[in-house]
Design an enzyme around this catalytic site. Structure first.
Site: not given
Ligand code: AP5
Length: 219
Positions: A88, A13, A160
């Site tokens: 979410r 994402k 991370r």
């Molecule tokens: P990446 O693009 O970083 O993946 P992502 O889907 O963004 O994964 P996240 O782990 O960041 O999502 P998340 O939703 O858990 O975390 P967030 O920061 O929002 O890609 C991942 C890897 O794959 C990278 O190495 C990339 O290079 C690779 N990749 C990408 N595309 C590829 C492809 N096509 N082929 C191969 N490799 C590829 O949230 C973190 C925390 O914040 C949550 O756990 C929660 O505690 C809090 N939080 C955030 N938003 C909320 C909310 N709305 N409500 C409550 N808590 C929240």
């Protein structure tokens, strides 16, 4: 346009949010990035969010909703945005819908990125994130030109805290339980498209752009 991206951790994402925001000239709102910036700056919001993020739990709805609604009123967001990682939960989705209705700026599209859990675990094990601009790399799939340094801003890359296998598996459980059911909510409103998130970054971007244009044309 106003677009939401959702999907499991590791679906890509964040990667696609940057690419789509650049291609479509839209503001990017990534709740995880905003929380991490606040954690790094040791703000009150950062200290509150860290207690949940470090356990792989969701930050409480009222905290996230307040933060996103404030951001929606900033000027750069008025002509359109990509929302990465929000909503979410059902209360978050309802708060967003109400806030956008009040502002007469409804959502245009919700893209659900779909990958198997095992692919997510593998991707996140190799992820490296820029401390400064939050762009992501991957030691296996997308290494930076210089090890440990962001290609775009020169910031330091790090792993991370919540990317250990145990934490990723817990975050996946939270996703399947609390967030994935939102697909029905958006499907009922005619806003949902699934995007197959395996393949190259370019392939996924093309699929996402096609899904957005299909929705805009009412297909
Ligand atoms: P990446 O693009 O970083 O993946 P992502 O889907 O963004 O994964 P996240 O782990 O960041 O999502 P998340 O939703 O858990 O975390 P967030 O920061 O929002 O890609 C991942 C890897 O794959 C990278 O190495 C990339 O290079 C690779 N990749 C990408 N595309 C590829 C492809 N096509 N082929 C191969 N490799 C590829 O949230 C973190 C925390 O914040 C949550 O756990 C929660 O505690 C809090 N939080 C955030 N938003 C909320 C909310 N709305 N409500 C409550 N808590 C929240």
């Amino acid at each position: 346009m106003r677009i939401v991206l959702f999907g499991p951790p590791g679906a890509g994402k964040g990667t696609q949010a940057h690419r789509l925001a650049d291609r479509m000239d839209l503001a990017l709102i990534a709740t995880g990035d905003i929380f991490r910036a606040n954690v790094a700056n040791d703000t009150d919001l950062g200290r509150e969010a860290k207690a949940y993020m470090s356990k792989g739990e969701l930050v409480p709805d009222d905290v996230v909703v307040r933060m996103v609604l404030e951001r929606l009123d900033e000027e750069d967001v008025h002509h359109g945005f990509i929302l990465d990682g929000f909503p979410r939960t059902l209360p978050q989705a309802q708060a967003l819908e109400n806030a956008l209705a009040e502002r007469n700026r409804p959502l245009d599209a919700v893209l659900k990125f779909v990958i198997p859990d095992e692919v997510a675990v593998k991707r996140l094990a190799g992820r490296r994130t820029c401390r400064r601009c939050q762009r992501t790399y991957n030691v296996e799939f997308k290494p930076p030109r210089v090890e440990g340094v962001c290609d775009v801003c020169g910031g330091e890359l790090h792993q991370r805290e919540d990317d250990s296998e145990e934490m990723v598996r817990h975050r996946l459980e939270v996703y399947h339980q609390d967030t994935e059911p939102l697909d029905f909510y958006f499907w009922e409103r005619g806003l949902l498209r699934q995007v197959e998130a395996e393949g190259t970054e370019d392939q996924v971007t093309e699929r996402a752009l096609k899904a957005i244009s299909d929705l805009a044309e009412g297909d």
